[in-house]
Design a protein around this motif. Structure first.
Motif, PDB file in Angstrom:
ATOM      1  N   CYS A  54       4.563 -61.113 -35.536  1.00  0.00           N
ATOM      2  CA  CYS A  54       5.375 -60.207 -36.374  1.00  0.00           C
ATOM      3  C   CYS A  54       4.641 -59.839 -37.657  1.00  0.00           C
ATOM      4  CB  CYS A  54       6.716 -60.858 -36.689  1.00  0.00           C
ATOM      5  SG  CYS A  54       7.798 -61.075 -35.268  1.00  0.00           S
ATOM      6  N   ASN A  55       3.343 -59.629 -37.537  1.00  0.00           N
ATOM      7  CA  ASN A  55       2.530 -59.195 -38.685  1.00  0.00           C
ATOM      8  C   ASN A  55       2.604 -60.162 -39.866  1.00  0.00           C
ATOM      9  OD1 ASN A  55       2.041 -56.994 -37.092  1.00  0.00           O
ATOM     10  ND2 ASN A  55       3.146 -55.516 -38.362  1.00  0.00           N
ATOM     11  N   HIS A  56       2.714 -61.449 -39.569  1.00  0.00           N
ATOM     12  CA  HIS A  56       2.716 -62.510 -40.586  1.00  0.00           C
ATOM     13  C   HIS A  56       3.882 -62.389 -41.567  1.00  0.00           C
ATOM     14  CE1 HIS A  56      -1.294 -63.902 -39.335  1.00  0.00           C
ATOM     15  NE2 HIS A  56      -1.554 -62.634 -39.149  1.00  0.00           N
ATOM     16  N   LYS A  57       4.991 -61.842 -41.091  1.00  0.00           N
ATOM     17  CA  LYS A  57       6.147 -61.667 -41.986  1.00  0.00           C
ATOM     18  C   LYS A  57       7.281 -62.651 -41.717  1.00  0.00           C
ATOM     19  CE  LYS A  57       5.824 -56.987 -43.809  1.00  0.00           C
ATOM     20  NZ  LYS A  57       4.510 -56.558 -43.372  1.00  0.00           N
ATOM     21  N   VAL A  58       7.201 -63.443 -40.668  1.00  0.00           N
ATOM     22  CA  VAL A  58       8.293 -64.378 -40.379  1.00  0.00           C
ATOM     23  C   VAL A  58       8.391 -65.455 -41.458  1.00  0.00           C
ATOM     24  CG1 VAL A  58       9.127 -66.158 -38.793  1.00  0.00           C
ATOM     25  CG2 VAL A  58       8.314 -63.970 -37.896  1.00  0.00           C
TER      26      VAL A  58
ATOM     27  N   ARG B 159      11.414 -53.094 -36.662  1.00  0.00           N
ATOM     28  CA  ARG B 159      10.460 -52.738 -37.717  1.00  0.00           C
ATOM     29  C   ARG B 159      10.026 -53.986 -38.466  1.00  0.00           C
ATOM     30  NH1 ARG B 159      12.334 -47.871 -41.404  1.00  0.00           N
ATOM     31  NH2 ARG B 159      14.037 -49.322 -41.856  1.00  0.00           N
ATOM     32  N   LYS B 160       8.751 -54.013 -38.841  1.00  0.00           N
ATOM     33  CA  LYS B 160       8.180 -55.191 -39.502  1.00  0.00           C
ATOM     34  C   LYS B 160       8.223 -55.027 -41.015  1.00  0.00           C
ATOM     35  CE  LYS B 160       6.805 -56.802 -35.422  1.00  0.00           C
ATOM     36  NZ  LYS B 160       6.982 -55.653 -34.523  1.00  0.00           N
ATOM     37  N   THR B 161       9.440 -54.913 -41.556  1.00  0.00           N
ATOM     38  CA  THR B 161       9.618 -54.879 -43.007  1.00  0.00           C
ATOM     39  C   THR B 161      10.478 -56.069 -43.405  1.00  0.00           C
ATOM     40  OG1 THR B 161      11.681 -53.590 -43.040  1.00  0.00           O
ATOM     41  CG2 THR B 161       9.592 -52.343 -42.938  1.00  0.00           C
ATOM     42  N   TYR B 162      10.361 -56.509 -44.641  1.00  0.00           N
ATOM     43  CA  TYR B 162      11.145 -57.645 -45.101  1.00  0.00           C
ATOM     44  C   TYR B 162      12.644 -57.371 -44.949  1.00  0.00           C
ATOM     45  CZ  TYR B 162       6.798 -59.315 -47.204  1.00  0.00           C
ATOM     46  OH  TYR B 162       5.517 -59.748 -47.406  1.00  0.00           O
TER      47      TYR B 162
ATOM     48  N   VAL C 265      14.027 -51.726 -51.987  1.00  0.00           N
ATOM     49  CA  VAL C 265      14.496 -53.038 -51.525  1.00  0.00           C
ATOM     50  C   VAL C 265      13.313 -53.928 -51.156  1.00  0.00           C
ATOM     51  CG1 VAL C 265      15.758 -54.283 -49.715  1.00  0.00           C
ATOM     52  CG2 VAL C 265      16.736 -52.213 -50.725  1.00  0.00           C
ATOM     53  N   ASN C 266      12.364 -53.379 -50.413  1.00  0.00           N
ATOM     54  CA  ASN C 266      11.214 -54.180 -49.990  1.00  0.00           C
ATOM     55  C   ASN C 266      10.353 -54.614 -51.176  1.00  0.00           C
ATOM     56  OD1 ASN C 266      11.321 -54.524 -47.042  1.00  0.00           O
ATOM     57  ND2 ASN C 266      11.227 -52.287 -46.986  1.00  0.00           N
TER      58      ASN C 266
END
Length: 309
Positions: A189-193, A232-235, A35-36
């Motif tokens: 958020c680890n640059h994922k927002v 968790r910092k996943t997409y 998925v990611n």
């Protein structure tokens, strides 16, 4: 059953249970990775801005607007491009057109927009040019790009654009203040927002038009949704979190920190309005679809939601 037999049966059963759990965990890990990777592939496409085409369009626009006036007009990226939340094929290209130090500096926003439209139609007679309350929109059918030109006046206290009626100048706007908030929550958020905002915009496009949220509203919702986020910092996980949070956040107005308007979501009306409840219900359906896809570990259901935009 003898004591030894019971021990063998019990031990054998425990091993089978562990094996089943291990197999299930491995499937879950494989599914989440799939998925990611799929979401990352979407982001690659969303990030393809075709910068050469956009640059050529902007040069054409600048040449048309600069003609027959004193001084030089300055084009500055605004909106999603300035905040790095632009989505290829979904987002408009917003440009602030700074007219200070030109012969247009004392004109009204309405007069400036009329001038923009006149010059653009002369330069691009076969291109659609539309005058709105805040901006002039240019639609390039050859590339599919839509560029919005917002007249902007630089004053000693800050930048002013057209007011909501389109006749006078607004109060000083502070887009940097909002951009700083978005940058801070993105970094936490680890640059994922920002990537998740782009993915959410893709899902938003799949909703019926009457319940779609504006890009600025989505960005504002993201700031609230991810303040203090500890998941968790996943997409995948962050996109699901965003959808769940948006269901309740959309019911209340969000103050516009830029000063451009009172609220970023004035188009939805007062708190808990019918329009807000309709948007919330649509987001809940969207969130439930994501949850079902996740429960069944079904990558195809994820693809259906994005590919039916």
């Amino acid at each position: 059953m003898s004591g030894g037999g019971w021990y063998y049966w019990s031990k054998h059963t425990d091993i089978e249970k562990v094996l089943r759990e291990t197999e299930s965990n491995e499937k879950r890990i494989e599914y989440e990775g799939e998925v990611n990777r799929y979401l990352q592939s979407l982001l690659t496409n969303y990030n393809n801005r075709k910068t050469d085409e956009i640059r050529q369009h902007l040069e054409t626009i600048r040449g048309a607007l600069d003609k027959n006036i004193e001084g030089a007009i300055e084009l500055v990226f605004g909106g999603s491009l300035s905040k790095h939340t632009y989505v290829n094929g979904l987002s408009d290209i917003d440009m602030l057109v700074r007219i200070n130090d030109t012969s247009l500096a004392d004109a009204s926003p309405a007069d400036i927009k009329a001038y923009f439209a006149e010059r653009l139609l002369k330069r691009l007679p076969n291109t659609e040019v539309e005058v709105g309350k805040l901006a002039v929109t240019v639609r390039f059918s050859s590339t599919g790009h839509e560029i919005q030109l917002l007249p902007a006046l630089q004053t000693k206290t800050g930048v002013r654009i057209a007011d909501p009626n389109g006749d006078g100048w607004s109060k000083v706007i502070r887009p940097i203040k909002f951009a700083e908030k978005l940058t801070n929550v993105n970094q936490s958020c680890n640059h994922k927002v920002i990537p998740v905002i782009k993915l959410f915009k893709g899902l938003n496009e799949s909703l019926p038009e009457n319940v779609r949220l504006s890009g600025y509203h989505i960005e504002s919702l993201a700031i609230k949704a991810f303040e203090g986020y500890t998941g968790r910092k996943t997409y995948k996980d962050m996109l699901q979190h965003f959808c769940r949070q948006a269901i309740k956040l959309v019911l209340s107005p969000i103050v516009d920190s830029t000063g451009q308007s009172v609220h970023v979501d004035e188009y939805l009306g007062a708190s808990n309005s019918l329009r807000r409840r309709q948007c919330s219900a649509a987001l809940e359906r969207l969130s439930n679809r994501l949850s079902r896809a996740d429960a069944h570990m079904n990558i195809e259901r994820w693809k259906e939601m994005f590919e039916n935009e």
